[in-house]
Design a protein around this motif. Sequence first.
Motif, mmCIF file in Angstrom:
data_model
loop_
_atom_site.group_PDB
_atom_site.id
_atom_site.type_symbol
_atom_site.label_atom_id
_atom_site.label_comp_id
_atom_site.label_asym_id
_atom_site.label_seq_id
_atom_site.Cartn_x
_atom_site.Cartn_y
_atom_site.Cartn_z
ATOM 1 N N UNK A 99 60.574 48.271 22.744
ATOM 2 C CA UNK A 99 61.868 48.229 23.205
ATOM 3 C C UNK A 99 62.351 46.818 23.323
ATOM 4 N N UNK A 100 61.572 45.875 23.814
ATOM 5 C CA UNK A 100 61.981 44.408 23.827
ATOM 6 C C UNK A 100 62.252 43.777 22.420
ATOM 7 N N UNK A 101 61.238 44.211 21.552
ATOM 8 C CA UNK A 101 61.482 43.827 20.156
ATOM 9 C C UNK A 101 62.857 44.170 19.374
ATOM 10 N N UNK A 102 63.021 45.415 19.594
ATOM 11 C CA UNK A 102 64.074 46.067 18.992
ATOM 12 C C UNK A 102 65.524 45.478 19.720
ATOM 13 N N UNK A 103 65.559 45.161 21.027
ATOM 14 C CA UNK A 103 66.552 44.865 21.707
ATOM 15 C C UNK A 103 67.056 43.144 21.030
ATOM 16 N N UNK A 104 65.993 42.500 21.082
ATOM 17 C CA UNK A 104 66.193 41.146 20.633
ATOM 18 C C UNK A 104 66.698 41.155 19.210
ATOM 19 N N UNK A 105 66.170 42.026 18.256
ATOM 20 C CA UNK A 105 66.688 41.983 16.919
ATOM 21 C C UNK A 105 68.150 42.441 16.909
ATOM 22 N N UNK A 106 68.591 43.519 17.728
ATOM 23 C CA UNK A 106 70.008 43.824 17.907
ATOM 24 C C UNK A 106 70.806 42.616 18.213
ATOM 25 N N UNK A 107 70.431 41.686 19.170
ATOM 26 C CA UNK A 107 71.036 40.691 19.662
ATOM 27 C C UNK A 107 71.172 39.455 18.738
ATOM 28 N N UNK A 108 70.292 39.549 17.803
ATOM 29 C CA UNK A 108 70.419 38.329 16.978
ATOM 30 C C UNK A 108 71.126 38.755 15.688
ATOM 31 N N UNK A 159 60.080 55.873 34.837
ATOM 32 C CA UNK A 159 61.637 55.546 35.318
ATOM 33 C C UNK A 159 61.992 53.972 34.985
ATOM 34 N N UNK A 160 61.077 53.176 35.120
ATOM 35 C CA UNK A 160 61.434 51.741 34.716
ATOM 36 C C UNK A 160 61.566 51.834 33.150
ATOM 37 N N UNK A 161 60.821 52.519 32.310
ATOM 38 C CA UNK A 161 61.039 52.568 30.810
ATOM 39 C C UNK A 161 62.320 53.114 30.618
ATOM 40 N N UNK A 162 62.943 54.158 31.298
ATOM 41 C CA UNK A 162 64.295 54.884 31.012
ATOM 42 C C UNK A 162 65.312 53.796 31.370
ATOM 43 N N UNK A 163 65.044 53.105 32.500
ATOM 44 C CA UNK A 163 66.229 51.765 32.916
ATOM 45 C C UNK A 163 66.268 51.116 31.954
ATOM 46 N N UNK A 164 65.074 50.547 31.220
ATOM 47 C CA UNK A 164 65.296 49.719 30.213
ATOM 48 C C UNK A 164 66.058 50.118 29.054
ATOM 49 N N UNK A 165 65.710 51.578 28.592
ATOM 50 C CA UNK A 165 66.450 51.921 27.404
ATOM 51 C C UNK A 165 67.762 52.107 27.676
ATOM 52 N N UNK A 166 68.364 52.426 29.046
ATOM 53 C CA UNK A 166 69.677 52.490 29.609
ATOM 54 C C UNK A 166 70.339 51.110 29.194
ATOM 55 N N UNK A 167 69.668 49.994 29.743
ATOM 56 C CA UNK A 167 70.332 48.628 29.461
ATOM 57 C C UNK A 167 70.302 48.416 27.895
ATOM 58 N N UNK A 168 69.529 48.581 27.158
ATOM 59 C CA UNK A 168 69.452 48.499 25.677
ATOM 60 C C UNK A 168 70.794 49.147 25.291
ATOM 61 N N UNK A 169 71.062 50.548 25.786
ATOM 62 C CA UNK A 169 72.160 51.384 25.255
ATOM 63 C C UNK A 169 73.452 50.486 25.635
ATOM 64 N N UNK A 170 73.429 50.123 26.930
ATOM 65 C CA UNK A 170 74.604 49.167 27.465
ATOM 66 C C UNK A 170 74.879 48.076 26.687
ATOM 67 N N UNK A 171 73.984 47.547 26.281
ATOM 68 C CA UNK A 171 73.955 46.091 25.338
ATOM 69 C C UNK A 171 74.687 46.569 24.048
ATOM 70 N N UNK A 172 74.144 47.657 23.462
ATOM 71 C CA UNK A 172 74.913 48.072 22.237
ATOM 72 C C UNK A 172 76.507 48.325 22.271
ATOM 73 N N UNK A 173 76.437 49.238 23.485
ATOM 74 C CA UNK A 173 78.080 49.635 23.643
ATOM 75 C C UNK A 173 78.769 48.229 23.823
ATOM 76 N N UNK A 174 78.424 47.510 24.680
ATOM 77 C CA UNK A 174 79.096 46.035 25.002
ATOM 78 C C UNK A 174 79.340 45.323 23.561
#
Length: 204
Positions: A99-108, A159-174
């Motif tokens: 999740x962290x790797x993919x999120x960083x890739x999207x931000x870049x 639950x923590x993993x799901x919250x992280x996935x939600x934040x990731x989805x927030x980033x894409x929408x933002x």
Amino acid sequence: MGKKGLSLEEKRKRMMDFFYETEEVFQLKEVEKRCSKEKGITSMSVKDVLQSLVDDNMVHAEKIGTSNYYWAFPSEAASIRQNKKADLDKKIAELHTREATARQAIENETVGREPTEKRAKIMSDLEAARTTQAEHDQELLKFQNCDPEVLEARVAKTKVAKEAADRWTDNIFNVRSWCKKQFQIDPATFDKNFGIPADFDYPE
């Protein structure tokens, strides 16, 4: 009104109780007969229930000659739960890393480029992460009768993993919203350029 039948988890728990209480080795026919009589598990369902426990490494199965033998001893219960806990810990850690790797890739990624294999892989990893999370949820449900304290910790981590996935989805929408404001890129074009599926949304 007829009596409600046992659920699969109730049957699994009763069968494990049977093995732990008897501390003996049995053939399938013996398990069918005694579990039906002593634990109220219909003989027709015993084979499937037993196989599910074997598949989860909760009951041992060994073929000797032409016969199969089954057993599970109370002394092994803690070890089984600990091994399962370690396996789930490893899978959840891998999920966080992906999740962290993919999120960083999207931000870049920069705006305006044509779709690339890299973007496609990012979205594939996101979908795989969600699938893995769903599998973990189902896996936890199967072991809910084994160790409440361990399962409570697993549920918290999930639950923590799901919250992280939600934040990731927030980033894409933002990022999509920002591109619309700054570059007048409509959401449909943004999704197409980045390989985002039309039904992309927060995980259930």
